[in-house]
Structures are given as C-alpha cells and as structure tokens.
Write a protein that holds these residues in place. Structure first.
Motif, PDB file in Angstrom:
ATOM      1  N   UNK B  29      37.228  43.649  26.014  1.00 40.28           N
ATOM      2  CA  UNK B  29      38.504  44.133  26.555  1.00 40.28           C
ATOM      3  C   UNK B  29      38.547  45.659  26.522  1.00 40.28           C
ATOM      4  N   UNK B  32      36.599  46.966  29.293  1.00 38.38           N
ATOM      5  CA  UNK B  32      37.351  46.836  30.541  1.00 38.38           C
ATOM      6  C   UNK B  32      38.332  47.993  30.698  1.00 38.38           C
ATOM      7  N   UNK B  35      36.447  50.935  31.598  1.00 39.06           N
ATOM      8  CA  UNK B  35      36.025  50.895  33.001  1.00 39.06           C
ATOM      9  C   UNK B  35      37.176  51.276  33.929  1.00 39.06           C
ATOM     10  N   UNK B 330      47.991  34.006  35.660  1.00 37.00           N
ATOM     11  CA  UNK B 330      46.549  34.237  35.685  1.00 37.00           C
ATOM     12  C   UNK B 330      45.776  33.272  36.570  1.00 37.00           C
ATOM     13  N   UNK B 347      44.514  37.617  40.278  1.00 40.44           N
ATOM     14  CA  UNK B 347      43.184  37.220  39.823  1.00 40.44           C
ATOM     15  C   UNK B 347      42.166  37.262  40.953  1.00 40.44           C
ATOM     16  N   UNK B 350      40.952  40.678  41.433  1.00 36.36           N
ATOM     17  CA  UNK B 350      40.070  41.103  40.344  1.00 36.36           C
ATOM     18  C   UNK B 350      38.652  40.606  40.631  1.00 36.36           C
ATOM     19  N   UNK B 351      38.559  39.339  41.007  1.00 35.96           N
ATOM     20  CA  UNK B 351      37.241  38.776  41.317  1.00 35.96           C
ATOM     21  C   UNK B 351      36.656  39.453  42.563  1.00 35.96           C
ATOM     22  N   UNK B 354      35.289  42.765  41.717  1.00 38.08           N
ATOM     23  CA  UNK B 354      34.110  42.687  40.847  1.00 38.08           C
ATOM     24  C   UNK B 354      32.886  42.228  41.627  1.00 38.08           C
ATOM     25  N   UNK B 360      34.241  48.252  40.277  1.00 40.58           N
ATOM     26  CA  UNK B 360      34.610  47.787  38.942  1.00 40.58           C
ATOM     27  C   UNK B 360      35.854  48.489  38.428  1.00 40.58           C
ATOM     28  N   UNK B 363      38.799  46.604  39.743  1.00 42.24           N
ATOM     29  CA  UNK B 363      38.871  45.294  39.086  1.00 42.24           C
ATOM     30  C   UNK B 363      39.425  45.460  37.671  1.00 42.24           C
ATOM     31  N   UNK B 364      38.891  46.447  36.975  1.00 42.85           N
ATOM     32  CA  UNK B 364      39.308  46.656  35.589  1.00 42.85           C
ATOM     33  C   UNK B 364      40.771  47.081  35.521  1.00 42.85           C
ATOM     34  N   UNK B 367      42.928  44.158  36.106  1.00 43.68           N
ATOM     35  CA  UNK B 367      42.870  43.293  34.922  1.00 43.68           C
ATOM     36  C   UNK B 367      43.752  43.855  33.808  1.00 43.68           C
ATOM     37  N   UNK B 370      47.338  43.148  34.627  1.00 42.00           N
ATOM     38  CA  UNK B 370      47.631  41.728  34.414  1.00 42.00           C
ATOM     39  C   UNK B 370      47.764  41.429  32.920  1.00 42.00           C
ATOM     40  N   UNK B 371      46.874  42.055  32.152  1.00 45.12           N
ATOM     41  CA  UNK B 371      46.910  41.888  30.704  1.00 45.12           C
ATOM     42  C   UNK B 371      48.220  42.429  30.134  1.00 45.12           C
ATOM     43  N   UNK B 374      50.969  40.042  30.789  1.00 40.65           N
ATOM     44  CA  UNK B 374      50.927  38.913  29.866  1.00 40.65           C
ATOM     45  C   UNK B 374      51.438  39.321  28.489  1.00 40.65           C
TER      46      UNK B 374
END
Ligand SMILES: Nc1ncnc2c1ncn2[C@@H]1O[C@H](COP(=O)(O)OP(=O)(O)O)[C@@H](O)[C@H]1O
Ligand SMILES: [Mg+2]
Lengths: 273, 395, 361
Positions: B29, B32, B35, B330, B347, B350-351, B354, B360, B363-364, B367, B370-371, B374
C-alpha cells in the motif's frame, strides 16, 4: 410480531420470490452445462456430458484446476498457521491496544480488492513475484488471514481462561495444557477459519487478474479468460464444478460450526438429574 | 516494568502474522501511495538536464547548458530505449510532448552547438518558456499531478491548479457514478433483505434452515460464478429472454446484458446475503417479550414495528448496509462482465490504467482515492454502528 | 506455629504500579488447617490466592511453601491443587478423563490410575457419572467433580476460590459440610476464599478477615465473633450495633465512651488507645436485654420503630442514643413484641458484653 394476516402472507410470498431469485441463477447453470448444443440456451436441445469431457481433456482447464488446488491448499495452510498463532498471541498477551492491532491485521478485509491487487502488483514487480504461484499464495494469504484471525479470536472469546489455570494446578506444563486443553476446544474454530481461507483463495479472481500469468491461471481466472473470448458451455461446466466445491465447503463449515456449538462451557449447568 | 514472560510469548506468536501482513499488505500500500505521487522519469532519464535546470528561475529561457544536456540525454535515452516512459510521462502533462521528444531524440546527428538555436530551429516549442517550466517542474521528486487529475484538476506550466480539459475530466463523474450505483445497490439490498431476514427469523427451525441454505449457498458460491450465471441468463438469446418470449410478455428479445439494469441485478444478487445474514442474527436475538410488552401497553402492530422492532433491528441494518456499500464501492468483475461502457466503476479504471495504458501513476492515484473513500466509510461505520468491527458486527 | 506449610512475608501486590491490592501481608498457614480468607468483594482475596497458586507474581515480599521460596516457580510445578468458582472442568473430557488428567501429568503409573480415579469418585459419591461430560451434570455435581479432581493426585495444599458461589443456598450448605468432612478425613491443608461470613464460620479452623488489601484480623471463628479487633470485623461478622464516640476514661480493660448526644457507655477495651481517641462501641443484638434491668452497666430508653417477626425470634428496631437502627433480638413470645410503634422501651447491657474498638485498623 403479529401483523395482519394479509400483510404476513405478502411478506412471506415476497421472501419466497427473493429466495428463488437468489438460488435460480445457480441452479440454471446445471442444465446449461449438460447441454448437447453449442449455445448456452434453454431449453437445451438435449443432454450430454461433452462439455465436461471438454473440460477434463483441455490442458488449460486442467492446469487451472491444478493451480487452484495448489494455491488454495497452500493458502489455507499458511493463513491458518499465521492466523491461529496470531489469535493465540492476542488472547494470551496482556497489553494495551489489542483492538487496534486486530483492526490493523484485519484491514485487508475492507480494503477494496482492486486496491490490494494493484498494490501487490506494484510491490511484486520489484521483487519478481508477479507471474509466480508463490506470489499468488502470498496474496491470497493476506486476503484470507483476517478471516482465520477473527474466527479463531471469536472461538477463543468463548474459551474459559480458568481452564488453563486449572490445567496448570493439575501439573500440566504450558505445552501440555495447550495440546490437551486449548487446542481441542478451539479446533472447530480453526477448522472453520481454514475452510474460509481455502474458499477465499479458490474463488478469488481480481488479484489473479493482476498478478497471475497464463501459467498461474486459476479456475476463476481461466473462466474469466474464457468469458471474454467466446461463450462456450465448457464455462458452464466449470461453473458447476466450482459450485459443487462451494457446496462441499459450506457443508463442512456448517458441520464444524454446529460441532463447536455443542461443546459449550459448563457455565450454564444442565438440570440436576 | 520488565516485559512479562506472557507478553514475550504473545509477541513471538503474533510476529509471523504481523510480518506477513506488513510485508505483503502495508508495504505494497505504501508503494502504491508512492507510485501515486512519485516522479522519477525526468530525474532518472535526464539527470544532467535536471542539474542544469536547478539554477533556472523559471522566466525566459534556461542556460545553454540545459539545452545541450537535454539534446544529449534525449539521444542517449533513445538508444537505451528509455525514451518511451519519459515521453509518455511528459505527454501526460501536455498532449503532443511525446512527439516532440521523439523527434528531438532522433535528430541527434543534425544538432550541434549552440544547442539553443539548434533546438529552436528543430521545433519552435523548444523556445517556449512553458515547455521548460514543465520540464523543470518534473525534476522534483514528487508530483501532485496524478492526484489532481483524479479529481479533474490540472496544472498549468507555471504551476497553477485549474480545471482539467473537458475530455480528460472524467473522474469526478466516475466517482459519482460509483457512489450512486453503490448507494442504490445498498438501498435495494436493505429493502429486499429486511423482510426476507424477518420472515426467516419467524420460521420454524426446519423451514428456517431450508431458507438459510438458500441464502448461504449463493453466499459461498464464487462471485465470478454468480456473475457468469447472470451473464448467461441475460444474453439476447439467453434463458430469460427465452422465458419472456415464451410467456408472451415481450414480442422481441429485450437488451439486458451490458446495461445498468444488469449491473444492478447482478450486484444485488451478489451482495444480498451480506445484509440478510447480520439482520437475521440480530432479529433472532430480539426477545419477543419486548413486542408483547409493547402490545400490552396498547401499541397497535404498526406502532410496535416503528417504535420497538425497527429501532432494535437498526444495528443490523446499519452493519449490513455499510458492509454492502463498502464492498459495492470496490466492485470490478460484475460491472465489467454484465455492464456497458457507461456502467464501469472506479475499479475498472484502476485496472485499465495498470494493464492497458500502463499509467501506473493514475492507477495508483485512483486506488488511493478509493482507499480514502473506504477509510471514511469505516470511520463513519464505527461512529454510527455501536460495536462495529471490521468484518461484521461483534456479538 | 510448630509446623508451618505456607508463609507470606511482607507480600504486596499492585497490578497498575500505583494502587496496592494486597498490602504488607504476613500470614502463616499451619499444616492440615482449614484457613478461610473472608472479606468483601475487591478486598484482595483472589489476588492472594493467585500469588500462592503461581498465576500472579508478588510485587514485593516472599511466599514460601514447605520452607522453599516460591518466587518464579511456575504454577504447574508447585503441586498446589485448586477449585474454581465456575468449576473449570475440561468440557471436552468425561468426568473420568478429567480425573485421569492430573494423574497422567504427575506421572502416576498406569496401573495405579484406575483405582485412584475410582476412589476419588466414591469419595464425592458420584461413581455412576464417570462417563458423562461436564455439560451433562448439574452445578453441584460439577463442583463435586472439581473437588475430586483437585484432590485425586494427593496435593498437600488445595486452594478454593468461592467454590460454592454459583450454587443455591441449600446445595451450598450441603457441600460446605461435605468439603469440611473431606478435609477432616484427608488431613489436607485448605485455603478457602469466600465473602459469605456464615460459610466461613461453618467451615474454618481460622479465618483471615480481608479489607482493602489488609488482613484486619486472623483468628478462630469464636474469637472473631466474641473479640473483634476493630469495628470493621465487628460489623462484617455477625450482626452488630455501633455507636461512634470518644474515649473519656480508661482503667485497664474497663473504659467509658462519650457519645455525641452526651450520654456515656461503659465498655471493655483491649486496643492500645488513650482517652480522647475516637472509638466505635460494638454491642451484639442478642446481648441486649429489654425492660428495666437495674443491675446492668448500661441503661437506655429507646423509641420502638419496628418489630420484625422471624419465626424463632423477633427483631426490634429502636432509636437509642442517636443510633436510629439499634437492633435487639428477643424471643418470639416476648411481651415487647406486642408494643406499638413509637412506644418507649428500656434496654440495658453489661460493659462486659460491649467493646470499644478502633474505628478501623
Ligand atoms: N488482573 C487484574 N488486573 C488489574 N486489577 C485487578 C486484577 N485482578 C484484580 N484486580 C483488582 O484488584 C482488587 C482486588 O481484587 P480481587 O483480588 O479479585 O478481590 P476479591 O477476590 O477479594 O474480590 C480489585 O480492586 C480488582 O479490581
Ligand atoms: Mg475474588
């Protein structure tokens, strides 16, 4: 709560419809997988086992099955070992911040899987664990170890600490007390945790999409690849096999759960007889 | 006080788990996050240019040394095949820079001192202050750009934060869509799950066991298998259309697959057990004496429900609802398989960043957001649900 | 004491490093005796027992068993048996397996195990339940098994922490006698913890009264009742009327105490107190006579507040010399029980029956 009979009937009918909605898609896959035709339509033109034959003769599906079992079993062993020891440590230790520690160790449960997946993908790219079964096992262990930890901790919560004291006063050194008293009593919880870990790994797809190469494809990953190429009934037969595995796991889980329950502690003594 | 024998043992037992979680979760993490804000491309590919730009004040044009360094290092990067990453990175700052860098790198043999004139002659953009401002800014170790882009913001060459160009400003809408889909899925799950859990909690053991099995079997069945089932069922020539046609409900097959409708159906199907199970256990634990007491005190059925039953079951509703919401936010596989392009959630992007555009940083950054989303949900959950723990309600 | 088995020397215990849960405990336990630790909840009894059993380390001080220091000897090597309030029988083992466990742990040869198990089960009169699991037994049966398990391997010392606390009154009284008889037959030393004073009086050779981490008095049951060392012991054991006052005169064991309302009480005194000291006068309800009694040392007129009928006797509650609930025990047929509330009633007692005590040690 007694309400009007009409309302009660409506609620029950609604429930029945919802339950059918929940189970129907799973049931429908069975006849589709047995179809003799090339298309996933109902009613099927006839029944045959050709798609199962296809599954069991395809090197891709067989590799995926093998990978799924290897990764699932390795994950279950590793996660059960780590999670059970960790739970015991948290149970036996006398220190502050246990709640925080458990919350930290359980975060993989609430972090969206995609985030975990790219995090592992980035990190593994530095240490060469992408496209390896080891990497997949490690990733699945991190995802499933919180379930083991929490199930075993929950079982330990019902464990009476005085039993360990009693064992000591009866002359049992700590290893013997652990083996003969603690372990048998938490075994159902440990087994449930192991099943959960296996199930988590066996069903996991998102992490596999990111960090598994074709040689590490698991059953869900192979199914996903198949879905995106073309829709053959082999996918339905793979789905049926996965459903059967899930049913076995569920049954085993219920067995351990009820077995854990019947071994209650004697703080609620039975009637004198 | 010395560490007791007890705690030494405890530490030894916890250590392996702790190490694995830190090494294969916390550290990734952190990687990430790094990144999402790290900015290695210019520093690593153009170290001499980076050094030469250090003394520049950002006005006019930099010294001849900077021009000479950039010409030489771009050529080197071209030979070392490192130019792709660098040009992609700078193209993300401003469209068109990739072409400029590649062109300059290939022009190596035609360039000679003084490089300032040579480069400007090759492409007049080398004479613009803004290009050099972009280069200079990206000699820094960290960049806010990815996080800004994830929030539909952008940086001007001189470092001001502005709204991103309309064709790139897709992320706030994406987060909003993710939120809306998750919200409605949660509402649907709670509205459908509540009466189901209630009915199950009132049935005799035998029937309740059968009913619970019908909830537990889907719960234990892989999300992919269930999504696949819907993928097959909702096809144009699939069983649902066949049924509707056969019943005469419709005259021609209707499009269900690759629509928002399919996303809702499949997500509710996947997530419904997550509200039914906690609600069922909360409802099972409610002492019927409370309702009898309410009845004896003169409350009619609907008042007993509103004033007694509903408040008692609220912890289950909140726990189940929050669990569903957190999982829904997610979601990846289900929208990808049964949704259309307009139904994809965070999500998916993000994929996408990536694996497809190999960006990246974006994507990071997505992410991380999103984190954060959450994390806020978990905090809210802890505040409004008494005893909320990660992974469900505590006993 | 000629044959001590356990000694506590200046033992203190603190869990948090600030408050002392056990304070400067000195205690010597004679071999074969039945010693009870009696005191209100939170007074440090369990902590004392846990230090002896080896589950807690003393913060300072020394505990010895058979002359050997126990510090750092782990619980499983102390050879001290224990009976817990919630029985702590192993739920996954049968009754017989529970009894076999300590024998195996102590390396008893296979051939001797079965006779020992049988004898232990006979001892607690439960031979028919040997193959049951603990969950299938009643509370009383489980506690009998727990006692048998603690005794089966022949420990010299057995600790019992409120073992009967979870049982109903009748069963509790039955088991009190059973445990006492086992003690008499086997000659084992028992340290017994309870907060129930009648249980302590019934069973013990000696009782240590705990309060706020200190032993207030260590004495035989009769001494505790007749000659309490301070006001806490007097009120904790048996019923007691208390007057707070000031010592005004003393002549050896006889003294006079002045109460706040100006009246004086003649009492006996043992404590080393000089005139001017605050004292609590204690008089047992059954030592007070009602009616005019010219020959008694202390005579008061009380105001009758309540008559409570208790079958074999009655209790009268009066206001006497500022004490609003002065209790007197009289026979059920006594004329005083027919008086109306509010009547004036003469009460009297001897100085010998009434003790001036330090308010608290
Ligand atoms: N493990 C412990 N940690 C902290 N405090 C404790 C612990 N055990 C007991 N105490 C405290 O020590 C005091 C004495 O407790 P205890 O010995 O159990 O008393 P008793 O058995 O007489 O009721 C109490 O105030 C209790 O709260
Ligand atoms: Mg206690």
């Amino acid at each position: 709560m007694k309400t009007g009979n009409g309302l009660a009937l409506t609620v029950r009918t609604f429930t029945a419809i919802v339950l059918v909605f929940l189970i129907a898609p799973i049931v429908v896959v069975f006849p589709l997988s047995l179809s003799s035709g090339e298309l996933l339509t109902l009613p099927t033109p006839g029944y045959s086992l050709r798609w199962y034959d296809d599954f069991f003769t395809s090197s891709k599906w067989l590799l995926a099955t093998r990978n799924s079992f290897i990764v699932g079993i390795a994950t279950a062993i590793l996660a059960t070992f780590l999670g059970t020891l960790g739970a015991l440590g948290i149970f036996l230790g006398r220190f502050r911040g246990k709640t925080f520690l458990v919350a930290m160790l359980a975060t993989p449960m609430v972090v969206p899987v995609v985030v975990t997946a790219i995090a592992l993908y980035f990190a593994f790219s530095f240490v060469g664990l992408n496209n390896t079964l080891t990497g997949l096992v490690l990733a699945h262990t991190v995802l499933s170890v919180p379930y083991v930890l929490i199930t075993v901790l929950a079982t330990l919560q019902t464990f009476d600490r005085n039993l360990l004291k009693a064992a000591a006063t009866l002359g049992a050194p700590p290893p013997a007390a652990f083996r003969r008293v603690l372990l048998p009593l938490i075994a159902p919880g440990v087994a449930t945790g192991a099943l959960f870990a296996f199930a988590t790994s066996f069903d996991e797809l998102v992490v596999a999409i990111f960090i598994a190469g074709p040689q590490q494809f698991t059953l869900p990953r192979q199914m996903y690849a198949g879905l995106r190429e073309f829709l053959s009934p082999t996918i339905a037969s793979a789905a049926v096999l996965l459903i059967i595995c899930s049913l076995l796991l569920l049954t085993a889980n219920e067995y351990f759960r009820t077995r854990g329950k019947t071994r209650t502690l004697p703080d609620d003594p039975a009637e004198p007889n | 006080m010395a560490i007791s024998r007890n705690n030494l043992l405890a530490a030894a037992l916890i250590a392996p788990l702790f190490a694995v979680v830190v090494a294969s979760f916390i550290v990734p993490l952190a990687v990430t996050l790094w990144t999402a804000i790290g900015n290695p491309e210019v520093r690593e590919t153009l170290p001499r240019t980076t050094a030469a730009l250090r003394g520049w004040n950002g006005e006019g044009l930099p010294s001849e040394a900077a021009f000479a360094a950039v010409a030489a290092e771009l050529a080197q990067a071209h030979e070392a095949q490192a130019i792709g990453q660098l040009s992609r990175r700078l193209n993300f700052e401003e469209a068109g820079l990739r072409a400029l860098l590649l062109k300059t790198a290939r022009a190596k043999d035609r360039l000679s001192a003084p490089y300032r004139d040579a480069l400007v002659a090759l492409d007049p953009r080398w004479g613009e202050t803004s290009l050099w401002q972009i280069l200079a800014r990206n000699t820094a170790a960290l960049t806010p750009l990815y996080l800004l882009r994830s929030l539909d913001l952008s940086l001007t060459p001189d470092g001001k934060i502005v709204a991103a160009p309309a064709d790139e400003a897709i992320f706030l809408a994406l987060f909003a869509r993710t939120f809306v889909i998750s919200f409605w899925v949660t509402i649907l799950c709670v509205l459908i799950g509540y009466p189901v859990a209630y009915t199950l909690s009132t049935l005799s053991t035998r029937w309740a066991n059968i009913g619970m099995a019908l909830v537990l079997v889907p719960f234990w069945t892989s999300i992919l298998v269930r999504t696949t089932a819907w993928f097959i069922l909702l096809q144009r020539e699939g069983p649902v259309n066949a049924l509707l046609l056969g019943l005469g409900v419709v005259d021609a097959p209707i499009t269900m697959i690759f629509t928002r409708f399919a996303v809702y159906i499949a997500m509710v199907h996947v997530l419904l057990p997550f509200v039914v199970l906690p609600l069922y256990s909360v409802m099972k634990g409610i002492n019927p004496a409370y309702l009898r007491a309410a009845a004896s005190l003169g409350a009619p059925p609907w008042k007993r429900f509103i004033r007694v039953y509903l408040p008692l079951t609220m912890p289950g509703v909140a726990a189940g609802g929050l669990m569903v919401f957190m999982l829904a936010v997610g979601f990846y596989i289900t929208p990808v398989l049964v949704g259309g392009p307009e139904d994809q959630m965070v999500s998916y992007f993000i994929a996408f960043f990536t694996n497809q555009t190999i960006n990246w940083g974006m994507a990071a950054a997505l992410a991380c957001l999103l984190l954060a989303m959450t994390a806020i949900l978990v905090v809210v959950a802890r505040l409004i649900v008494p005893g909320f723990r990660l992974g469900g309600v505590s006993a | 004491m000629h044959d001590p088995i356990v000694t506590f020397e200046r033992v203190t215990k603190s869990y948090d490093g600030r408050t002392l849960v056990v304070e400067a405990l000195d205690l010597t336990l004679a071999r074969g005796e039945f010693l009870t630790l009696l005191g209100p909840s939170g007074s440090g009894k369990t902590t004392t027992l846990m230090m002896l059993a080896g589950f807690e380390d003393p913060t300072s001080g020394t505990i010895t068993l058979d002359g050997k220091r126990l510090n750092h000897v782990p619980a499983h090597r102390r050879g001290i048996g224990m009976v817990f309030q919630n029985y702590a029988l192993f739920p996954h083992m049968t009754v017989a397996e529970n009894l076999v466990f300590p024998l195996e742990m102590h390396g008893v040869p296979k051939a001797e195990i079965e006779p020992k198990v049988k004898r232990a089960l006979d001892m607690v009169r439960l031979p028919q339940l040997r193959d049951r699991k603990p969950g299938q037994l009643s509370g009383g049966q489980q506690q009998r098994v727990a006692v048998a398990r603690a005794l089966v391997y022949g420990p010299k010392l057995v600790l019992m922490d409120e073992p009967l606390g979870a049982l109903d009154k009748q069963l509790r009284e039955e088991l009190q006698l059973e445990i006492k008889h086992l003690h008499d037959e086997l000659g084992v030393t028992i340290v017994y913890v309870t907060h129930d004073q009648s249980e302590a009086l019934t069973m013990s050779d000696r009782i240590a009264v705990f309060h706020q981490g200190r032993v207030q008095q260590l004495a035989t049951p009769a001494d505790l009742y007749e000659r309490p060392a301070n006001a806490f012991v007097a009120s904790f054991i048996g019923e007691n009327n208390r007057f707070d006052g000031t010592l005004v005169g003393r002549d050896g064991a006889n003294c006079r105490v002045r109460l706040p309302d100006g009246s004086e009480i003649a009492a006996t005194i043992e404590a080393d107190l000089a005139p001017g000291a605050a004292v609590a006068v204690s008089i047992r309800p059954e030592r007070v006579a009602v009616g005019a009694q010219a020959q008694r040392d202390n005579r008061f007129v009380g105001d009758l507040r309540e008559v409570i009928y208790l079958g074999d006797h009655c209790k009268l509650r009066l206001a006497v010399a500022g004490n609003e609930s002065f209790v007197v025990k009289v026979a059920a047929g006594d004329a005083a029980t027919t008086l109306d509330r509010g009547s004036a009633l003469a009460v009297a007692w001897d100085a010998a029956a009434c003790r001036a005590l330090p308010p608290l040690a």
